[in-house]
Design an enzyme around this catalytic site. Sequence first.
Site, mmCIF file in Angstrom:
data_model
loop_
_atom_site.group_PDB
_atom_site.id
_atom_site.type_symbol
_atom_site.label_atom_id
_atom_site.label_comp_id
_atom_site.label_asym_id
_atom_site.label_seq_id
_atom_site.Cartn_x
_atom_site.Cartn_y
_atom_site.Cartn_z
ATOM 1 N N TYR A 14 -83.076 23.226 28.596
ATOM 2 C CA TYR A 14 -82.339 22.773 29.778
ATOM 3 C C TYR A 14 -83.238 22.415 30.957
ATOM 4 C CZ TYR A 14 -78.474 25.113 27.322
ATOM 5 O OH TYR A 14 -77.548 25.508 26.388
ATOM 6 N N PHE A 64 -76.730 31.799 33.151
ATOM 7 C CA PHE A 64 -76.169 30.480 32.900
ATOM 8 C C PHE A 64 -75.311 30.066 34.093
ATOM 9 C CE2 PHE A 64 -77.559 31.558 28.684
ATOM 10 C CZ PHE A 64 -78.092 30.354 28.227
ATOM 11 N N ASN A 66 -72.389 28.904 34.871
ATOM 12 C CA ASN A 66 -71.012 29.291 35.166
ATOM 13 C C ASN A 66 -70.869 30.699 35.727
ATOM 14 O OD1 ASN A 66 -70.581 26.821 34.039
ATOM 15 N ND2 ASN A 66 -69.237 27.526 32.392
ATOM 16 N N ASN A 112 -69.139 24.418 38.518
ATOM 17 C CA ASN A 112 -68.836 25.777 38.075
ATOM 18 C C ASN A 112 -69.768 26.826 38.672
ATOM 19 O OD1 ASN A 112 -66.596 25.122 36.488
ATOM 20 N ND2 ASN A 112 -67.875 24.569 34.745
#
Length: 239
Positions: A14, A64, A66, A112
């Site tokens: 990522y 992460f 979210n 998010n």
Amino acid sequence: MLIIAGLGNPGRQYENNRHNVGFMAADAIFRRHSFSPWSKKFSAEIATGTLGGEKVLLIKPQTFMNLSGQAIGEAMRFYKLEPKDLVVLYDELDLAPAKLRIKTGGGHGGHNGIKSIDAHCGKDYRRVRIGIGHPGDKARVHGHVLGDFAKVDQDWLEPMLDAIAENAEMLVRGDDSGFMNRVSLAVKGKSGEAEAPAPKKPKKQSHIRQARQSKPAVNIPEDGPMAAMLKKLLGDKPK
């Protein structure tokens, strides 16, 4: 004390995503200034340092995207901080690439990570929104944010990250307008967006060409010796 949080997803797969530009900005600040080595705490990577005479905690949540609010909220409770003591760096779909804006409070805009922070920390914190542009189709948003920056994006991304790092003290001082101005100047003309061409000026004609195109009116006498001579030279006038 101030917390500067960069948002992103952990993991090498990522690290170059558009969604990770908040991590990139935090890393740029870390490299430019004297911070402690990264360590793990609050379900995050953290580093401490001083900017503009104030203690700063850099934080990159490892929960992460979210669940970003869990890590940041834990750090805020530990240090007994309020939302006004928090600055969050993150990607913004609704801003064109190479644009940066700061606002305090507001909605999450479908992000998010911001939604999670709102839930765990309150809403009245400063949001440094780094434009990544919208793909134009809602169905393509997921692939866009989790896609890597294109090679052409480096023309504006690297100068922007450098400017964020160089002027981080302005964030600490609360000079948001000055900070935005410095970043804007650093990336001016580097977004890759085509500028509208200047209108073309009509070409000037030479005096000879103008003379050829302009037909002078000729008044031919109706009778007399001159009329007869001109009629022989020019022909009869059309009737």
